[in-house]
Write a protein that holds these residues in place. Structure first.
Motif, PDB file in Angstrom:
ATOM      1  N   GLY A  71       0.811  -1.212   0.000  1.00 22.66           N
ATOM      2  CA  GLY A  71       0.000   0.000   0.000  1.00 22.66           C
ATOM      3  C   GLY A  71       0.841   1.257   0.000  1.00 22.66           C
ATOM      4  O   GLY A  71       0.577   2.204  -0.751  1.00 22.66           O
ATOM      5  N   LEU A  72       1.871   1.279   0.841  1.00 27.88           N
ATOM      6  CA  LEU A  72       2.749   2.459   0.895  1.00 27.88           C
ATOM      7  C   LEU A  72       3.538   2.632  -0.403  1.00 27.88           C
ATOM      8  O   LEU A  72       3.752   3.759  -0.851  1.00 27.88           O
ATOM      9  CB  LEU A  72       3.693   2.357   2.093  1.00 27.88           C
ATOM     10  N   ALA A  73       3.961   1.516  -1.004  1.00 30.32           N
ATOM     11  CA  ALA A  73       4.677   1.609  -2.286  1.00 30.32           C
ATOM     12  C   ALA A  73       3.761   2.153  -3.372  1.00 30.32           C
ATOM     13  O   ALA A  73       4.173   3.009  -4.172  1.00 30.32           O
ATOM     14  CB  ALA A  73       5.216   0.236  -2.678  1.00 30.32           C
ATOM     15  N   THR A  74       2.525   1.698  -3.396  1.00 35.77           N
ATOM     16  CA  THR A  74       1.554   2.207  -4.371  1.00 35.77           C
ATOM     17  C   THR A  74       1.312   3.692  -4.170  1.00 35.77           C
ATOM     18  O   THR A  74       1.267   4.467  -5.121  1.00 35.77           O
ATOM     19  CB  THR A  74       0.234   1.434  -4.261  1.00 35.77           C
ATOM     20  N   ARG A  75       1.172   4.095  -2.925  1.00 31.96           N
ATOM     21  CA  ARG A  75       0.961   5.516  -2.611  1.00 31.96           C
ATOM     22  C   ARG A  75       2.150   6.346  -3.071  1.00 31.96           C
ATOM     23  O   ARG A  75       1.980   7.434  -3.635  1.00 31.96           O
ATOM     24  CB  ARG A  75       0.737   5.682  -1.112  1.00 31.96           C
ATOM     25  N   ALA A  76       3.361   5.846  -2.841  1.00 34.47           N
ATOM     26  CA  ALA A  76       4.560   6.588  -3.235  1.00 34.47           C
ATOM     27  C   ALA A  76       4.652   6.731  -4.755  1.00 34.47           C
ATOM     28  O   ALA A  76       5.024   7.791  -5.258  1.00 34.47           O
ATOM     29  CB  ALA A  76       5.803   5.887  -2.699  1.00 34.47           C
ATOM     30  N   VAL A  77       4.296   5.681  -5.470  1.00 31.17           N
ATOM     31  CA  VAL A  77       4.401   5.714  -6.930  1.00 31.17           C
ATOM     32  C   VAL A  77       3.315   6.588  -7.548  1.00 31.17           C
ATOM     33  O   VAL A  77       3.566   7.333  -8.493  1.00 31.17           O
ATOM     34  CB  VAL A  77       4.322   4.274  -7.499  1.00 31.17           C
ATOM     35  N   LEU A  78       2.100   6.539  -7.019  1.00 35.30           N
ATOM     36  CA  LEU A  78       0.974   7.229  -7.640  1.00 35.30           C
ATOM     37  C   LEU A  78       0.659   8.586  -7.035  1.00 35.30           C
ATOM     38  O   LEU A  78      -0.238   9.279  -7.529  1.00 35.30           O
ATOM     39  CB  LEU A  78      -0.277   6.347  -7.561  1.00 35.30           C
ATOM     40  N   HIS A  79       1.359   8.983  -5.999  1.00 37.13           N
ATOM     41  CA  HIS A  79       1.054  10.251  -5.327  1.00 37.13           C
ATOM     42  C   HIS A  79       1.375  11.443  -6.225  1.00 37.13           C
ATOM     43  O   HIS A  79       2.429  11.510  -6.841  1.00 37.13           O
ATOM     44  CB  HIS A  79       1.850  10.373  -4.033  1.00 37.13           C
ATOM     45  N   ARG A  80       0.425  12.356  -6.291  1.00 39.68           N
ATOM     46  CA  ARG A  80       0.631  13.619  -6.997  1.00 39.68           C
ATOM     47  C   ARG A  80       0.385  14.734  -6.007  1.00 39.68           C
ATOM     48  O   ARG A  80      -0.674  14.786  -5.384  1.00 39.68           O
ATOM     49  CB  ARG A  80      -0.350  13.763  -8.156  1.00 39.68           C
TER      50      ARG A  80
END
Length: 94
Positions: A71-80
């Motif tokens: 979840g944190l990796a997804t947030r880091a990759v997709l965060h704008r």
């Protein structure tokens, strides 16, 4: 666990309590999922009724570690980052 971890990070700036749109409830759901993963199916579970063998303990630990990490990796990759606010009086029209 991953989705609720991301929800917790989104609501982090609002504080803990849900009355202020905080991360209390998503954090609770992450903890409940972790407890269920670590304790495994019980005597009254569908797994027991159907005769499935319990999983090895390392699977539970891996699930508890990989869920929030994914979840944190997804947030880091997709965060704008939020768009900067326009100066007062500027409407953005030409």
């Amino acid at each position: 666990m991953g989705v609720m971890t991301v929800a917790s990070t989104v609501k982090w700036r609002n504080g803990l309590w849900v009355q202020n749109d905080g991360y209390e409830y998503p954090l609770f759901l992450v903890l409940v999922a972790a407890v269920l993963a670590l304790t495994g199916p019980g005597r009254w579970s569908g797994d027991e009724v159907l005769g499935f063998a319990p999983w090895p303990p390392w699977v539970s630990v891996a699930a508890v570690l990989l869920g929030p990490t994914a979840g944190l990796a997804t947030r880091a990759v997709l965060h704008r980052p939020a768009a900067a606010a326009a100066p007062e009086g500027v409407t953005g029209r030409a």
